[in-house]
Design a protein around this motif. Structure first.
Motif, mmCIF file in Angstrom:
data_model
loop_
_atom_site.group_PDB
_atom_site.id
_atom_site.type_symbol
_atom_site.label_atom_id
_atom_site.label_comp_id
_atom_site.label_asym_id
_atom_site.label_seq_id
_atom_site.Cartn_x
_atom_site.Cartn_y
_atom_site.Cartn_z
ATOM 1 N N GLN A 114 32.238 39.852 43.260
ATOM 2 C CA GLN A 114 31.569 38.635 43.706
ATOM 3 C C GLN A 114 30.216 38.469 43.013
ATOM 4 N N GLN A 115 29.443 39.549 42.903
ATOM 5 C CA GLN A 115 28.138 39.465 42.267
ATOM 6 C C GLN A 115 28.251 39.152 40.781
ATOM 7 N N GLY A 159 30.613 37.436 39.457
ATOM 8 C CA GLY A 159 30.976 36.028 39.398
ATOM 9 C C GLY A 159 29.781 35.125 39.632
ATOM 10 N N GLU A 160 28.946 35.464 40.608
ATOM 11 C CA GLU A 160 27.761 34.660 40.904
ATOM 12 C C GLU A 160 26.782 34.655 39.738
ATOM 13 N N GLY A 208 27.707 34.617 36.736
ATOM 14 C CA GLY A 208 28.364 33.930 35.629
ATOM 15 C C GLY A 208 28.889 34.849 34.548
ATOM 16 N N ASP A 243 34.830 34.998 35.276
ATOM 17 C CA ASP A 243 35.271 33.710 35.792
ATOM 18 C C ASP A 243 35.567 33.795 37.291
ATOM 19 N N SER A 244 35.674 32.629 37.918
ATOM 20 C CA SER A 244 35.828 32.563 39.372
ATOM 21 C C SER A 244 37.164 33.120 39.841
ATOM 22 N N VAL A 245 38.200 33.012 39.005
ATOM 23 C CA VAL A 245 39.510 33.556 39.385
ATOM 24 C C VAL A 245 39.433 35.065 39.529
ATOM 25 N N ALA A 250 36.726 36.829 39.909
ATOM 26 C CA ALA A 250 35.765 37.156 40.962
ATOM 27 C C ALA A 250 36.413 37.170 42.340
ATOM 28 N N ASN A 251 37.504 36.394 42.514
ATOM 29 C CA ASN A 251 38.228 36.362 43.786
ATOM 30 C C ASN A 251 39.202 37.532 43.931
ATOM 31 N N LYS A 279 44.239 38.273 39.306
ATOM 32 C CA LYS A 279 44.459 37.579 38.045
ATOM 33 C C LYS A 279 45.543 38.303 37.251
#
Length: 401
Positions: free
Chosen positions: A85-86, A88-89, A91, A94-96, A98-99, A102
């Motif tokens: 998560q960090q 992803g935050e 940048g 990518d957000s995928v 980070a969740n 994938k």
């Protein structure tokens, strides 16, 4: 007559059996090529090809996570690694990803906070659906060694075999970036001294206010940069001392040092600071280019080796190799790291063993930050020489990797 009919029927039956496997093979053939560069890949894989692609992308994703962790610790985390998560935050991924899911795999990161014994992180990836999206499980830590094996869908362990390592190239990439930052500050200090400073050197804040360096860039690298500025005295002119240290083995090995002389020095000191006794750094990007040439060679061999990709043919398109995640870096408009790159392929032979490619890397600004040109072909011998800015070729001396 009856015997003849029986023989004919028997032969017809055998012929049908011979054709049936071909029909089944055609039905289960490899699907057409798809662009996986954005991660838009089906979550469910139906054959070995899809599993292999998933597993390869997981290994490449581990390398990206390692690079993201090194950047996070050096720039945002002040020595601390980050969770998915960090990252992803910030940048950095990518957000995928980070969740946490994938390429048909579930990803997780556990972080060991910075303490007297250092810090660490562990990345794990297990198939979302074992045998359908993948068979292998993977695990990696801050040493950047990727372990893994068929764990029946359970977590991989560090006692499993080492499948890959990402440290060498990324460490050199970070060192190259570090040297560019140092040289940018050297140039900024020279300009400040002659203009804004009126015979004085500036702090990082002064250089930012004068518009000589980027504020975001300086802020990101601030945790690794140490600069002291000294005003002129009766006995001598103004001085400055600039040093930069890596998070050792996470984002490089060499420490950097420069003073008002403008001579950049670098040395592997185990994370300790470099000083005026460290050797001068000349043509730092040549190490980066040697790794790039080796990576390109590996990408070409991989591309040609897969029937659903090159099928025995090589490619002159850098973008194709990048989109397929066969490279850890992007060659944009034919250039990278202060060099121009060129690929010439020969796919005209019917027999693939006679097909060949030649790759050349030539300095964009000869003598400024590089002098040697490099050459490699499918035979894997890296060659290089000072060619006064001209192309290297197969007759040049071998270069140590």
């Amino acid at each position: 007559m009856t015997k003849t009919i029986g023989v004919v029927l028997h032969l017809t039956f055998l012929a049908a059996l011979a054709v049936l496997p071909l029909q089944l093979l055609a039905q289960s053939s490899v699907p057409p090529f798809r662009d996986f560069s954005k991660g838009e890949y089906p979550a469910i894989a139906d054959n070995d090809y899809h599993r292999t692609v998933n597993e390869r992308f997981v290994r490449e994703t581990f390398k990206k996570i390692y690079e993201a962790e090194a950047a996070f610790a050096g720039f945002w985390g002040y020595g601390e690694f980050g969770t998915l998560q960090q990252l992803g935050e910030a940048g950095l991924i990518d957000s995928v990803l980070a969740n946490g899911e994938k390429y048909g795999y579930v990803f997780s990161i556990s972080v060991v906070p910075l303490n007297a014994f250092g810090n660490n992180f562990t990345v794990k990836a297990t198939p979302t659906y074992y045998q359908r999206t993948g068979k292998l499980s993977f695990v990696m830590d801050a040493a950047c060694r990727i372990h893994g094996g068929d764990k029946a869908g359970f977590d991989a362990e560090f006692k499993d075999p080492v499948l890959d390592s990402c440290l060498p190239f990324l460490a050199i990439q970070f060192e190259y970036d570090s040297s560019l930052i140092m040289r940018q500050i050297i140039g900024a200090q020279a300009t400040y001294y002659e203009s804004f400073g009126n015979g004085r050197y500036g702090t990082l804040g002064d250089l930012i206010l004068a518009g000589l360096i980027d504020g975001n860039l300086a802020s990101a690298w601030n945790s690794r940069i140490n600069m002291s500025v000294f005003p002129p005295t009766e006995t001598g002119p103004a001085r400055y001392v600039l040093g930069m240290r890596p998070w050792y083995r996470h984002n490089g090995m060499r420490s950097y040092y420069v003073n008002e002389t403008g001579i950049l020095r670098a040395e592997d000191l185990g994370g300790a600071s470099a000083d005026e006794n460290s050797p001068e750094l000349i043509f730092e990007n040549e190490d980066l280019i040697k790794f790039a040439m080796r990576s390109l060679w590996k990408a070409q061999i991989t591309y040609a080796g897969y029937s659903h990709l090159g099928n025995g043919n090589f490619t002159a398109d850098f973008e194709v190799l990048t989109k397929l995640r066969l490279l850890d870096f992007a060659i944009e408009n034919g250039s990278f790291g202060g060099y121009s790159f060129e690929i010439v392929v020969d796919n005209n032979h019917k027999n693939s063993i006679f097909r060949d490619f030649e790759m050349r890397a030539t300095p964009l600004q000869y003598g400024k930050n590089s002098s040697r040109s490099f050459y490699i072909s499918r035979h894997a011998f890296l060659r290089g020489a000072d060619r006064n800015g001209e192309h290297a070729d197969r007759f040049d001396p071998l270069v140590e990797f």
